[in-house]
Enzyme design. Structure first.
Site, PDB file in Angstrom:
ATOM      1  N   THR A   1      54.215  42.934 -17.227  1.00  0.00           N
ATOM      2  CA  THR A   1      55.406  42.556 -17.995  1.00  0.00           C
ATOM      3  C   THR A   1      54.964  41.699 -19.168  1.00  0.00           C
ATOM      4  OG1 THR A   1      56.635  42.547 -15.926  1.00  0.00           O
ATOM      5  CG2 THR A   1      57.684  41.458 -17.788  1.00  0.00           C
TER       6      THR A   1
ATOM      7  N   TYR B   1      44.836  36.793  -5.101  1.00  0.00           N
ATOM      8  CA  TYR B   1      46.212  37.063  -5.541  1.00  0.00           C
ATOM      9  C   TYR B   1      46.794  38.216  -4.738  1.00  0.00           C
ATOM     10  CZ  TYR B   1      50.051  37.956  -8.855  1.00  0.00           C
ATOM     11  OH  TYR B   1      51.283  38.133  -9.446  1.00  0.00           O
TER      12      TYR B   1
ATOM     13  N   TYR C   1      60.361  37.450   8.681  1.00  0.00           N
ATOM     14  CA  TYR C   1      61.579  36.615   8.720  1.00  0.00           C
ATOM     15  C   TYR C   1      62.834  37.486   8.759  1.00  0.00           C
ATOM     16  CZ  TYR C   1      60.059  31.781   8.533  1.00  0.00           C
ATOM     17  OH  TYR C   1      59.562  30.557   8.863  1.00  0.00           O
TER      18      TYR C   1
END
Ligand code: UDP
Length: 319
Positions: A185, A155, A169
């Site tokens: 959260t 992860y 990008y």
């Protein structure tokens, strides 16, 4: 207006992971802000029930799709929110390759679409990019302490790659990227059995089972209520800033203190028991949110007791 409506006063937002916990709350907020919203999700960890209330809304469309495959959407897109990923430790430990793919291939596809459509690109990154942090609280300029080959690395490194790809990008193709580093959260629409500490403790407390504190419970986390988090993300999305920006609640508790808060909030008399600490479990975590305050005028507003009451009400008939 329909879910294919064009660039106008109603911006078009595409949300990958739109049926997930955060993605679905983000869809709600974007619709409330007047956006046309297209949610993409392969429903591996997302849940269609999270967006069931949006069925029949002319401004909303759901596409069942794996975002690591070729991404196509006809018509203009103003914002792409890349929120697809397994996000709880047990999910990404069970789905290590999918987690790496959605962070790498999925981010590449979503950035390619953003480039083609000239869309803003908002990446859901994570406090896990800081790993087991040696700097406390964590500031955005801290590079982190991640074990690349450990089980959590799938992860952490996927999100670190995703950040690197987003900025490549930005530099190479001028894509307007924004990176939000999301800290722990909680709130309604979490999965009861996703293994994260909030649903785990609430479920255990409501069932009258012992609360399973991993290790001695001295490790810390800082919990942000979902509406505060979504507000920070929205502010970043419409700002001129690129980030990365930490969004989280800096109120820090040990896991043992948190277990006691859950017992108090549920009125449960459950015991607290210790279980083995997962590999590479970060010992401390608290966001430094000064940057979010300065750039976005953002700070969390929902106190833990209020957020927990809403979350417990959501889980009450599900245990
Ligand atoms: N944890 C715990 N008991 C549980 C689930 C989690 O003590 O049943 C601990 C976990 O070891 C970690 C913290 O709670 O220290 C937060 O875990 P979570 O999986 O919610 O998220 P993380 O912040 O580790 O990604």
């Amino acid at each position: 207006m329909t879910a294919s409506s064009s660039r106008s006063s109603h911006p078009v937002s595409l949300v990958t992971g739109g049926a997930g916990f955060l993605g679905s709350h983000l869809c709600d907020r974007l619709l409330a802000e007047g956006h046309v919203v297209v949610a993409l999700d392969n429903l591996v960890t997302g849940n269609i029930e999270n967006i069931a209330h949006l069925a029949g809304n002319d401004c909303f469309r759901f596409i069942h799709q794996d975002v690591t495959e070729y991404l196509f959407y006809p018509g203009p897109v103003d914002f792409i929110f890349h929120f697809a990923s397994p996000a709880s430790p047990i999910d990404y430990l069970e789905l290590p390759i999918q987690t790496l793919k959605v962070g790498s291939l999925g981010t590449h596809k979503a950035l390619g679409l953003a480039r083609a459509k000239n869309s803003r690109f908002i990446l859901a990154s994570t406090s896990e990019v800081y790993g087991d942090p040696l700097i406390h609280p964590q500031t955005e300029n801290y590079w982190g302490n991640v074990n690349p080959i450990g089980p959590r690395g799938v992860y952490d490194e996927a999100k670190r790659f995703a950040e690197a790809m987003a900025f490549a990008y930005h530099r190479t193709h001028g894509v307007d990227v924004k990176v939000v580093r999301i800290f722990n959260t909680y709130g309604p629409r979490m999965r009861l059995r996703d293994g994260r500490v909030v649903p785990a403790f609430i479920g255990q407390a409501l069932r009258g089972e012992p609360l399973t504190v991993f290790g001695n419970g001295a490790q810390t986390r800082s919990f942000c209520y979902v509406s505060d988090l979504i507000d920070g993300i929205y502010r970043l999305a419409v700002s001129p800033h690129h980030g990365p920006v930490n969004i989280g609640n800096p109120t820090e508790l040990t896991v043992r203190q948190f277990a006691q808060e859950i017992l108090r909030a549920t009125g449960s008399r459950s015991a607290i028991v210790e279980k083995p600490l997962p590999v590479d479990d970060p010992k401390q975590r608290r966001p430094d949110i000064r940057l979010a305050g300065e750039l976005l005028g953002w700070q969390p507003r929902v106190p833990l007791a209020e957020g927990l009451a809403k979350t417990i009400a959501f889980f009450k008939d599900k245990v």
